[in-house]
Design a protein around this motif. Structure first.
Motif, PDB file in Angstrom:
ATOM      1  N   ILE A   1       0.856  -1.187   0.000  1.00 31.14           N
ATOM      2  CA  ILE A   1       0.000   0.000   0.000  1.00 31.14           C
ATOM      3  C   ILE A   1       0.892   1.238   0.000  1.00 31.14           C
ATOM      4  CG2 ILE A   1      -0.128   0.205   2.531  1.00 31.14           C
ATOM      5  CD1 ILE A   1      -3.173   0.807   2.145  1.00 31.14           C
ATOM      6  N   PRO A   2       0.485   2.315  -0.676  1.00 34.97           N
ATOM      7  CA  PRO A   2       1.309   3.529  -0.616  1.00 34.97           C
ATOM      8  C   PRO A   2       1.261   4.166   0.777  1.00 34.97           C
ATOM      9  CG  PRO A   2      -0.471   3.751  -2.247  1.00 34.97           C
ATOM     10  CD  PRO A   2      -0.672   2.444  -1.553  1.00 34.97           C
ATOM     11  N   ALA A   3       2.385   4.717   1.192  1.00 29.47           N
ATOM     12  CA  ALA A   3       2.440   5.491   2.434  1.00 29.47           C
ATOM     13  C   ALA A   3       2.342   6.968   2.079  1.00 29.47           C
ATOM     14  CB  ALA A   3       3.746   5.229   3.174  1.00 29.47           C
ATOM     15  N   TYR A   4       1.685   7.747   2.940  1.00 30.36           N
ATOM     16  CA  TYR A   4       1.800   9.196   2.790  1.00 30.36           C
ATOM     17  C   TYR A   4       2.740   9.744   3.851  1.00 30.36           C
ATOM     18  CZ  TYR A   4      -1.940   9.769   6.367  1.00 30.36           C
ATOM     19  OH  TYR A   4      -2.698   9.737   7.513  1.00 30.36           O
ATOM     20  N   ALA A   5       3.439  10.799   3.486  1.00 29.28           N
ATOM     21  CA  ALA A   5       4.346  11.471   4.414  1.00 29.28           C
ATOM     22  C   ALA A   5       3.517  12.392   5.284  1.00 29.28           C
ATOM     23  CB  ALA A   5       5.400  12.253   3.642  1.00 29.28           C
ATOM     24  N   SER A   6       3.473  12.111   6.580  1.00 32.28           N
ATOM     25  CA  SER A   6       2.650  12.861   7.527  1.00 32.28           C
ATOM     26  C   SER A   6       3.587  13.727   8.366  1.00 32.28           C
ATOM     27  CB  SER A   6       1.878  11.861   8.403  1.00 32.28           C
ATOM     28  OG  SER A   6       1.052  12.511   9.330  1.00 32.28           O
ATOM     29  N   THR A   7       3.608  15.026   8.074  1.00 31.13           N
ATOM     30  CA  THR A   7       4.627  15.882   8.690  1.00 31.13           C
ATOM     31  C   THR A   7       4.292  16.215  10.132  1.00 31.13           C
ATOM     32  OG1 THR A   7       3.636  18.052   8.240  1.00 31.13           O
ATOM     33  CG2 THR A   7       4.880  17.009   6.436  1.00 31.13           C
ATOM     34  N   VAL A   8       5.332  16.524  10.921  1.00 32.44           N
ATOM     35  CA  VAL A   8       5.121  17.246  12.172  1.00 32.44           C
ATOM     36  C   VAL A   8       5.061  18.731  11.826  1.00 32.44           C
ATOM     37  CG1 VAL A   8       6.268  15.517  13.574  1.00 32.44           C
ATOM     38  CG2 VAL A   8       7.609  17.394  12.626  1.00 32.44           C
ATOM     39  N   THR A   9       5.064  19.589  12.839  1.00 37.64           N
ATOM     40  CA  THR A   9       5.036  21.027  12.610  1.00 37.64           C
ATOM     41  C   THR A   9       6.459  21.529  12.357  1.00 37.64           C
ATOM     42  OG1 THR A   9       3.129  21.219  14.052  1.00 37.64           O
ATOM     43  CG2 THR A   9       4.329  23.245  13.568  1.00 37.64           C
ATOM     44  N   PHE A  10       6.677  22.100  11.183  1.00 38.27           N
ATOM     45  CA  PHE A  10       7.990  22.650  10.863  1.00 38.27           C
ATOM     46  C   PHE A  10       7.953  24.175  10.974  1.00 38.27           C
ATOM     47  CE2 PHE A  10       8.223  18.422   8.865  1.00 38.27           C
ATOM     48  CZ  PHE A  10       9.421  17.986   9.413  1.00 38.27           C
ATOM     49  N   GLY A  11       9.121  24.807  10.752  1.00 39.60           N
ATOM     50  CA  GLY A  11       9.302  26.192  11.152  1.00 39.60           C
ATOM     51  C   GLY A  11       8.621  27.241  10.294  1.00 39.60           C
ATOM     52  N   GLY A  12       8.536  27.039   9.006  1.00 37.40           N
ATOM     53  CA  GLY A  12       7.972  28.057   8.136  1.00 37.40           C
ATOM     54  C   GLY A  12       7.627  27.441   6.791  1.00 37.40           C
ATOM     55  N   ILE A  13       7.015  28.239   5.914  1.00 38.03           N
ATOM     56  CA  ILE A  13       6.587  27.689   4.621  1.00 38.03           C
ATOM     57  C   ILE A  13       7.784  27.148   3.851  1.00 38.03           C
ATOM     58  CG2 ILE A  13       5.679  28.336   2.350  1.00 38.03           C
ATOM     59  CD1 ILE A  13       3.631  30.090   3.753  1.00 38.03           C
ATOM     60  N   SER A  14       8.900  27.881   3.851  1.00 34.21           N
ATOM     61  CA  SER A  14      10.051  27.419   3.066  1.00 34.21           C
ATOM     62  C   SER A  14      10.556  26.076   3.586  1.00 34.21           C
ATOM     63  CB  SER A  14      11.155  28.465   3.066  1.00 34.21           C
ATOM     64  OG  SER A  14      11.601  28.702   4.381  1.00 34.21           O
ATOM     65  N   GLU A  15      10.533  25.868   4.919  1.00 29.89           N
ATOM     66  CA  GLU A  15      10.983  24.575   5.444  1.00 29.89           C
ATOM     67  C   GLU A  15      10.015  23.460   5.040  1.00 29.89           C
ATOM     68  OE1 GLU A  15      11.573  24.128   9.702  1.00 29.89           O
ATOM     69  OE2 GLU A  15      12.746  22.292   9.382  1.00 29.89           O
ATOM     70  N   TYR A  16       8.717  23.743   5.097  1.00 26.09           N
ATOM     71  CA  TYR A  16       7.748  22.729   4.656  1.00 26.09           C
ATOM     72  C   TYR A  16       7.972  22.344   3.190  1.00 26.09           C
ATOM     73  CZ  TYR A  16       4.511  22.575   8.684  1.00 26.09           C
ATOM     74  OH  TYR A  16       3.933  22.360   9.902  1.00 26.09           O
ATOM     75  N   LEU A  17       8.231  23.343   2.345  1.00 27.34           N
ATOM     76  CA  LEU A  17       8.422  23.032   0.919  1.00 27.34           C
ATOM     77  C   LEU A  17       9.696  22.216   0.716  1.00 27.34           C
ATOM     78  CD1 LEU A  17       7.310  26.386  -0.766  1.00 27.34           C
ATOM     79  CD2 LEU A  17       5.930  24.407  -0.049  1.00 27.34           C
ATOM     80  N   ASP A  18      10.726  22.532   1.510  1.00 23.17           N
ATOM     81  CA  ASP A  18      11.962  21.750   1.461  1.00 23.17           C
ATOM     82  C   ASP A  18      11.693  20.313   1.916  1.00 23.17           C
ATOM     83  OD1 ASP A  18      14.685  20.938   1.522  1.00 23.17           O
ATOM     84  OD2 ASP A  18      14.855  21.583   3.613  1.00 23.17           O
ATOM     85  N   VAL A  19      10.951  20.160   3.018  1.00 22.44           N
ATOM     86  CA  VAL A  19      10.605  18.815   3.506  1.00 22.44           C
ATOM     87  C   VAL A  19       9.794  18.063   2.448  1.00 22.44           C
ATOM     88  CG1 VAL A  19       9.144  17.590   5.194  1.00 22.44           C
ATOM     89  CG2 VAL A  19      10.765  19.355   5.962  1.00 22.44           C
TER      90      VAL A  19
END
Ligand code: MG
Length: 357
Positions: free
Chosen positions: A129-147
């Motif tokens: 089954i495919p996994a989805y990447a479930s993020t924790v809370t990161f620092g800012g929009i740019s960090e989320y896009l990098d993640v």
């Protein structure tokens, strides 16, 4: 077959490194804790194990309630024991995860007795089954896009946000992530009960505009009516019923109001595998998906056995991103082919638990 003993083996669980970052002001994970293995031995030559992060609490409940309930019982009579524990819950008000720990150990016994992995005993639907990447809370929009870029590079093909709990900031993030990854990557948003109805509507509209696949638990789930009203106001599909006490019961109400376009299932909060399959079949009758909450071996079996589920949840809590061991380079999680749950123990713990094979 009869249960001959019920024991709790306390273990030290190290702190998560790095810690699970939650939305502003709230710790997402604690330090080192005392966890526990529930050990159910039988006269049939098989032993079942269930794991609990709250070892002291489990130990107390086993000492006062569960041992005398379970010893002498048929471990394969899971439906009977599941209903007995639900009855005991009315007296004791168990923490919501307790029934699941027992149920998982009973399924471990059943699988080992049959020589089958639990998903096969349930009736396998798929082997990956495919996994989805479930993020924790990161620092800012740019960090989320990098993640997000790192997750896609590691093979994930779907991403779910846990964000700051500020609807305007979270709406900006949700739009930015959609623009960044394009239209072909499924995106989800998990509110973890951070909002009231007004804020939940605001963010729901933003997620609908950005084409999100689901909007998960934006509000506390005590009011099904609030969810009904949210569902009437926003176009984004709602995934509900994650943490409501007695979820194996009130999932029916979420469905009946029309609020749910998908429901949560999974062993930790719904009375184990037995309760999870009950919810999955209920949802299937309404052509709804039952999405499995969080990772773990028991939930991997559920992902393989539930026809109306689509993803495995893989938590991404570090930057740089580390792909969880159970997810392969194509973003897939595969069926476990070991008997029972397929728990694996290091040598020291295996010796303490009396596992010799
Ligand atoms: Mg959630």
């Amino acid at each position: 077959m009869r249960i001959t003993s019920v024991d709790v083996e306390l273990i030290q669980v190290p702190a998560r490194v790095p810690e699970f970052r939650w939305r502003e002001g709230l710790p997402g994970s604690d330090g080192p804790t005392t966890g526990a293995w529930l050990v159910i031995r039988t006269d049939g030559g098989v032993t079942g194990f269930g794991f609990c992060h709250s070892g002291i609490i489990l130990n107390d409940i086993v000492e006062r309630r569960l041992r005398k309930e379970l010893v002498g019982a048929d471990p394969l009579a899971r439906e009977f024991l599941w209903n007995r524990l639900w009855e005991l819950d009315r007296i004791e008000y168990f923490p919501v995860y307790i029934n699941g720990v027992v149920d998982v150990a009973l399924w471990d016994i059943a699988g080992k007795a049959a020589g089958m992995p639990v998903h096969q005993l349930l009736g396998s639907f798929r082997d990956a089954i495919p996994a989805y990447a479930s993020t924790v809370t990161f620092g800012g929009i740019s960090e989320y896009l990098d993640v997000a870029d790192q997750c896609l590079e590691l093979g994930f093909r779907a991403i779910k946000l846990h964000a700051w709990g500020d609807v305007r900031a979270d709406a900006r993030l949700s739009r930015a992530l959609r623009e960044h990854v394009g239209d072909d990557i499924p995106l989800m948003y998990d509110g973890s009960a951070g909002f009231d109805l007004a804020d939940a509507i605001y963010l729901g509209d933003a997620l609908a505009d950005a084409g999100y696949l689901w909007y998960e638990e934006p509000m506390r789930e005590s009011s099904v009516t609030a969810y009904k009203r949210l569902g009437e106001r926003v176009a984004v599909p709602l995934l509900v019923g994650e943490v409501a006490a007695g979820a194996h019961m009130n999932t029916a109400d979420f469905i009946a109001t029309g609020a749910a376009t998908a429901v949560r299932t999974g062993w930790t909060l719904r009375g184990g595998i037995t309760g999870s399959m009950r919810i999955a079949h209920l949802a299937d009758s309404y052509l709804l998906r039952a999405e499995v909450h969080a990772g773990s071996l028991p939930n991997t079996h559920l992902c393989m056995a539930i026809s109306n589920t689509t993803y495995y949840e893989a938590l991404i809590y570090s930057n740089p991103v580390r792909r969880p061991d159970e997810v392969d380079a194509n973003g897939l999680v595969h069926a476990i082919d070991r008997p029972g749950i397929g728990w694996e123990f290091d040598a020291e713990l295996a010796a303490r638990l009396g596992i010799h094979d």
